[in-house]
Design a protein around this motif. Structure first.
Motif, PDB file in Angstrom:
ATOM      1  N   GLY A  77      80.910  59.245  28.907  1.00 11.55           N
ATOM      2  CA  GLY A  77      80.870  57.799  28.881  1.00 11.55           C
ATOM      3  C   GLY A  77      80.002  57.311  27.740  1.00 11.55           C
ATOM      4  N   ILE A  78      79.773  56.004  27.698  1.00  9.49           N
ATOM      5  CA  ILE A  78      78.924  55.373  26.682  1.00  9.49           C
ATOM      6  C   ILE A  78      77.672  54.855  27.374  1.00  9.49           C
ATOM      7  CG2 ILE A  78      78.774  53.584  24.929  1.00  9.49           C
ATOM      8  CD1 ILE A  78      81.794  53.709  24.655  1.00  9.49           C
ATOM      9  N   TYR A  79      76.515  55.263  26.875  1.00 12.01           N
ATOM     10  CA  TYR A  79      75.252  54.955  27.538  1.00 12.01           C
ATOM     11  C   TYR A  79      74.266  54.326  26.561  1.00 12.01           C
ATOM     12  CZ  TYR A  79      76.885  58.243  31.140  1.00 12.01           C
ATOM     13  OH  TYR A  79      77.611  58.890  32.102  1.00 12.01           O
ATOM     14  N   ASP A  80      73.286  53.611  27.122  1.00 10.15           N
ATOM     15  CA  ASP A  80      72.089  53.202  26.399  1.00 10.15           C
ATOM     16  C   ASP A  80      70.955  54.120  26.820  1.00 10.15           C
ATOM     17  OD1 ASP A  80      73.557  51.173  25.283  1.00 10.15           O
ATOM     18  OD2 ASP A  80      72.818  49.628  26.657  1.00 10.15           O
ATOM     19  N   VAL A  81      70.132  54.526  25.852  1.00 10.65           N
ATOM     20  CA  VAL A  81      69.074  55.509  26.105  1.00 10.65           C
ATOM     21  C   VAL A  81      67.728  54.941  25.659  1.00 10.65           C
ATOM     22  CG1 VAL A  81      68.199  57.805  25.553  1.00 10.65           C
ATOM     23  CG2 VAL A  81      70.661  57.444  25.856  1.00 10.65           C
ATOM     24  N   GLN A  82      66.718  55.048  26.519  1.00 11.64           N
ATOM     25  CA  GLN A  82      65.355  54.653  26.170  1.00 11.64           C
ATOM     26  C   GLN A  82      64.508  55.890  25.908  1.00 11.64           C
ATOM     27  OE1 GLN A  82      63.153  51.821  28.488  1.00 11.64           O
ATOM     28  NE2 GLN A  82      64.978  50.607  28.997  1.00 11.64           N
ATOM     29  N   VAL A  83      63.679  55.808  24.853  1.00  7.22           N
ATOM     30  CA  VAL A  83      62.742  56.882  24.528  1.00  7.22           C
ATOM     31  C   VAL A  83      61.337  56.278  24.534  1.00  7.22           C
ATOM     32  CG1 VAL A  83      62.094  58.662  22.879  1.00  7.22           C
ATOM     33  CG2 VAL A  83      64.493  57.984  23.113  1.00  7.22           C
ATOM     34  N   LYS A  84      60.448  56.839  25.364  1.00 12.18           N
ATOM     35  CA  LYS A  84      59.117  56.275  25.545  1.00 12.18           C
ATOM     36  C   LYS A  84      58.042  57.331  25.287  1.00 12.18           C
ATOM     37  CE  LYS A  84      60.563  52.967  29.149  1.00 12.18           C
ATOM     38  NZ  LYS A  84      60.288  52.485  30.521  1.00 12.18           N
ATOM     39  N   HIS A  85      56.943  56.890  24.686  1.00 14.30           N
ATOM     40  CA  HIS A  85      55.777  57.755  24.511  1.00 14.30           C
ATOM     41  C   HIS A  85      54.541  56.859  24.427  1.00 14.30           C
ATOM     42  CE1 HIS A  85      52.966  60.716  22.829  1.00 14.30           C
ATOM     43  NE2 HIS A  85      53.794  61.635  23.283  1.00 14.30           N
ATOM     44  N   ILE A  86      53.463  57.308  25.033  1.00 14.05           N
ATOM     45  CA  ILE A  86      52.230  56.517  25.061  1.00 14.05           C
ATOM     46  C   ILE A  86      51.756  56.254  23.632  1.00 14.05           C
ATOM     47  CG2 ILE A  86      49.808  56.496  25.787  1.00 14.05           C
ATOM     48  CD1 ILE A  86      50.605  58.213  28.146  1.00 14.05           C
ATOM     49  N   GLY A  87      51.478  54.973  23.340  1.00 13.54           N
ATOM     50  CA  GLY A  87      50.975  54.580  22.039  1.00 13.54           C
ATOM     51  C   GLY A  87      52.059  54.263  21.022  1.00 13.54           C
ATOM     52  N   TYR A  88      53.331  54.462  21.417  1.00 14.52           N
ATOM     53  CA  TYR A  88      54.435  54.216  20.490  1.00 14.52           C
ATOM     54  C   TYR A  88      55.365  53.143  21.064  1.00 14.52           C
ATOM     55  CZ  TYR A  88      53.168  58.398  17.849  1.00 14.52           C
ATOM     56  OH  TYR A  88      52.503  59.317  17.070  1.00 14.52           O
ATOM     57  N   ALA A  89      56.017  52.405  20.170  1.00 15.79           N
ATOM     58  CA  ALA A  89      57.003  51.408  20.596  1.00 15.79           C
ATOM     59  C   ALA A  89      58.211  52.096  21.219  1.00 15.79           C
ATOM     60  CB  ALA A  89      57.437  50.559  19.401  1.00 15.79           C
ATOM     61  N   THR A  90      58.676  51.571  22.332  1.00 15.23           N
ATOM     62  CA  THR A  90      59.857  52.149  22.996  1.00 15.23           C
ATOM     63  C   THR A  90      61.091  51.938  22.132  1.00 15.23           C
ATOM     64  OG1 THR A  90      58.921  51.773  25.183  1.00 15.23           O
ATOM     65  CG2 THR A  90      61.319  52.004  25.038  1.00 15.23           C
ATOM     66  N   THR A  91      61.861  52.996  21.979  1.00 18.44           N
ATOM     67  CA  THR A  91      63.112  52.924  21.224  1.00 18.44           C
ATOM     68  C   THR A  91      64.279  52.843  22.205  1.00 18.44           C
ATOM     69  OG1 THR A  91      62.253  54.146  19.336  1.00 18.44           O
ATOM     70  CG2 THR A  91      64.640  54.109  19.617  1.00 18.44           C
ATOM     71  N   LEU A  92      65.137  51.862  22.015  1.00 16.03           N
ATOM     72  CA  LEU A  92      66.364  51.729  22.799  1.00 16.03           C
ATOM     73  C   LEU A  92      67.541  52.047  21.893  1.00 16.03           C
ATOM     74  CD1 LEU A  92      67.903  50.884  25.377  1.00 16.03           C
ATOM     75  CD2 LEU A  92      67.941  48.559  24.467  1.00 16.03           C
TER      76      LEU A  92
END
Length: 819
Positions: A77-92
């Motif tokens: 399928g087609i998904y949206d993915v979030q990448v998170k790390h402390i001290g960094y801006a979240t990437t969507l």
């Protein structure tokens, strides 16, 4: 506030789509993988402990000490993915495409929070070449099936693919293709035809392999088609459509076609007295009723409802027992009823035949993922197929005297009742030893329970123009079985991808040989027919860079013969045995084999323009035909099914795809192929012998489906979310085909240049969470009509999944949809 445009972000995420090398899928052929690396934007320093969340699902992962992550068992399928790390801006990252049997790899450069003015950075995944691919693979998406293509079923979408003519893949016969549903077979053992028509609204992807395919798959020599169904997510979703040809068509081009489809899915919690168990479900159904293009003739003798009706149901339930344990229950139902005047059924032009099919299947799949480098899976499926053909005496009153005279012997022309139960157990594992090397292995076991009864009479004129009739009878219960094991090792580096695999299959028909001696039926029961076949396969991929790659594969492939050819004639009466040259089955038939080879070059010419060039060849062996077997029959006037025919096919394909603007896509394809074989249908030698007293010359000639040149152009234009128009034009070069059977003399047909153009336009009157609006389909716009060769099984009824607009001219359909 999100940053919505990729060019406005300080970096671009590059998407590489790899072939299946890193891990096995959750259940063979039904899920994909998402992997990559998370690092600091400025210094390329790995970021361990980063969290990767796939939105609207329960799937997530974390990076290791090197910044690498892998998430397995993701439904396509087609998904949206979030990448998170402390001290960094979240990437969507939006529009991440997950495919079955594919590892989608994305690297994420992260920005420190204090260097940007927003907590979120949104980027769009950019798809380049399918890096690491080692075999031709086509994907037909849910969006294409529902909105782009003029399609009632998956077979209608095949016309958009290079190398595919009707349901023939690169020169193979239609029954040489293995059809899977979420990685498990859904073909009939009797006829090898696909047994289920899955509602289009319930399909996520259709994965087509017309070239080489993994050693994990068996029982197909021309290709594999894997239908991947939609899975429920953490939010409710639904779609529906209904359409008909009754409005706006003259009776000449109207089949009284009406169809309704609906599907829905989402999350659910169930309780058995303890804690809640979270699950996701997806359910789909469709209903079809039509009077078919033959209605003007059939309605003279039948007027009790639709001539052809079809109901299909699909259900899928996913349970997450724990983070590493998942179980899935699946089900499907297909039911047909058809009334026909076809010569394949009956002697007279007014003797109506009725064919009924009720097909059921269910399966349970379990997967265990103890670590990120090891995964186990096991599946158990059961399938029950009931097929029936009955010749009736429904006729118009003014035709009764004529029909009565022709049926004076009061014989049943074709009465068939077939029950097929099959059970499949398959299991396997995949292990990633290091960054480059992986291994997968497993086994499969198929058990069949066959009950078959058939009485049939066909008439012909022999070489002395004397009218003859042949009663063909079968009545048996048989339990064949098949066992197979496979292993495949892969090596995947930046500039070299290698896969080496093999499988061994054993087939036991569990049957004696039926014989006849001076009109008396006998058996040879002291024989054993265990058959083994070894199928090695080799794949090589060379990804030169992100935009150029070359791959090559060669392998041996095997498939079971149709069971009806093994056991035909068992339980026959003495009348059938005394007939002029009766035709009997042969349990000594070996597995049909083929050597397939292809070489492909793919290039990303520009950001939105790609091209590919493919060369392929296929050598088929042990194909079915009819002839004498001196070992079993000792000079008796008996013909049998044999496995000595062969075939060849060679060709090339050229394809281009160009995204001219964000709203306009164009594709162009050209296929050239030459196909030769020793027979066009299994009984060809038999009919020729009955009429001439000798067999035809056993040489390879052009096949009936040797369509040498096919040129296609297709395009899609989308205007915001308000309108979408798609068109396909397909041009086929002249060719010849011939027919020879019991009711036709040898007839050759010349087909001139043919053009088929389909157009579909959809309009969205309301947009929001769901889009609602009407649409129109025009199939075969230029009304190209001709009599085409049809591949009809002689001992078994035909499938009703294929369309008919090519033979009968233009069709216009109006509908409304919500998605």
């Amino acid at each position: 506030m999100f940053n919505h445009c990729i060019k406005n972000t300080p970096f671009v995420i590059t998407l590489f789509i790899l072939a299946l090398h890193t891990f096995s899928n959750l259940n063979a052929g039904s899920t994909g993988i998402f992997s990559g690396r998370v690092h600091d934007l400025s210094g390329e320093q790995a970021l361990p402990g980063a969290t990767i969340l796939i939105e609207n699902t329960d799937l997530s992962g974390k990076t290791d000490k090197h910044g690498n992550f892998t998430i397995v068992g993701i439904p396509p399928g087609i998904y949206d993915v979030q990448v998170k790390h402390i001290g960094y801006a979240t990437t969507l990252c939006t529009e991440v495409i997950i495919k079955a049997d594919i590892n989608t790899k994305i690297d994420f450069p992260m920005q420190l929070q204090y260097t940007v003015h927003t907590k979120f950075i949104e980027v769009q995944a950019q798809q380049l070449v399918y890096r690491g691919t080692v075999a031709t693979t086509h994907y037909i998406t849910s969006n294409e099936l529902n909105q782009t293509f003029a399609a009632d079923n998956i077979f209608d979408s095949f016309r958009y693919l290079p190398g595919v003519f009707q349901s023939h893949f690169r020169g193979g016969k239609s029954h040489d293709v293995l059809y899977l549903l979420d990685g498990l077979p859904i073909i009939s053992g009797y006829s090898r035809a696909i047994a289920f028509n899955i509602p289009i609204s319930a399909i996520e992807d259709v994965v087509i392999n017309p070239g080489g395919f993994s050693s994990e798959y068996a029982n197909g020599t021309a290709g594999v088609v894997n239908i991947i169904r939609k899975r429920g997510r953490n939010q409710f979703s639904a779609s529906a459509r209904s359409y008909t040809d009754y409005i706006g068509n003259s009776p000449k081009y109207r089949d009284d076609f009406r169809r309704f489809e609906a599907s829905f899915g989402g999350p659910m919690a169930i309780n058995f007295g303890g804690p809640d168990i979270e699950m996701n479900y997806y359910f789909g159904l469709d209903f079809l009723a039509t009077d078919t293009p033959k209605q003007s003739e059939i309605k003279k003798v039948y007027d009790e409802g639709a001539i052809l009706s079809n109901v299909n149901i699909s259900a899928l339930y996913d349970f997450s027992l724990s983070k590493n344990n998942k179980i899935t229950f699946q089900g499907a139902l297909s039911k047909w009823e058809n009334h026909d005047l076809s010569d394949a059924y009956s002697l007279t032009s007014q003797a109506l035949s009725t064919q009924k099919n009720l097909h059921l299947r269910g399966s349970v799949n379990y997967s265990y993922n103890p670590s990120r480098s090891l995964i186990f899976h096991i599946s158990l499926s059961a399938q029950k197929l009931h097929d029936e053909i009955v010749d009736t005496n429904l006729q118009a009153p003014d035709l009764e005297p004529q029909i009565a005279a022709e049926l004076s012997q009061n014989e049943i022309l074709w009465d068939m009742d077939a029950d097929e139960k099959s059970y499949r157990l398959q299991a396997g594992f995949s292990k990633q030893f290091n960054k480059y090397i992986n291994l997968k292995a497993g086994f499969s076991a198929d058990f069949y329970n066959l009950n078959f009864h058939s009485d049939r009479v066909f008439f012909y004129q022999d070489s002395d123009t004397v009218d003859q009739h042949v009663p063909m009878q079968s009545q048996y219960h048989r339990s064949p079985n098949v066992f197979g094991v496979y292993s495949e090792t892969g090596f995947d580096s930046r500039h070299l991808v290698v896969k080496i695999g093999a499988r061994i299959d054993n087939f036991n028909p569990n049957s004696s040989v039926v014989t006849q001696n001076q009109g008396e039926i006998g058996t040879l029961s002291d024989l054993s027919f265990n058959r083994y076949v070894f199928s090695p396969r080799f794949f090589l991929g060379i990804p030169f860079n992100d935009k150029n790659q070359l791959f090559f594969n060669i392998g041996e492939y095997a498939q079971l013969p149709e069971f009806s050819y093994l056991y035909h004639g068992i339980g026959a009466s003495s009348e059938a045995a005394a007939a002029s040259f009766p035709l009997f089955g042969n349990p000594d038939l070996t597995l049909q084999t083929a050597t397939s080879m292809e070489a492909v070059y793919q290039k990303k010419v520009a950001r939105n323009f790609s091209a590919s060039f493919s060369l392929y060849s296929r050598e088929g062996r042990n194909a079915l035909e009819t002839g004498f077997n001196p070992i079993f029959d000792n000079g008796q006037n008996t013909l049998r099914y044999m496995d000595s025919a062969s075939s060849t096919s060679r060709g090339f394909e050229v394809a281009f795809a160009n995204r001219i603007t964000p709203n306009l896509n164009l594709q162009a394809q050209f296929t050239h192929q030459e196909i030769k074989n020793e027979n066009n249908f299994t009984e060809e030698n038999y009919f020729h012998y009955l009429k001439t007293g000798q067999f035809p010359e056993n040489v390879r000639q052009k096949s009936n489906w040797s369509q040498e040149n096919i040129f296609m152009v297709s395009g899609t234009y989308r205007w915001h979310d308000k309108m979408q128009i798609s068109a396909l034009t397909r041009v086929e070069s002249p060719r010849e085909w011939f027919r020879e059977n019991n009711t036709f003399l040898v007839t050759r047909n010349k087909l001139d240049w043919r053009n088929f153009t389909d157009i579909k336009a959809s309009f969205n009157l309301w947009t929001g969470k769901y889009q609602i609006g009407p649409y129109i389909e025009i199939r075969n716009l230029f009304n190209t009509r001709f009599n085409e060769f049809e591949e009809l099984p002689f001992l078994f009824g035909p499938s009703f999944i294929h369309g008919f607009q090519d033979q009968y001219g233009r069709r216009v359909r109006l509908g409304v949809q919500i998605f």
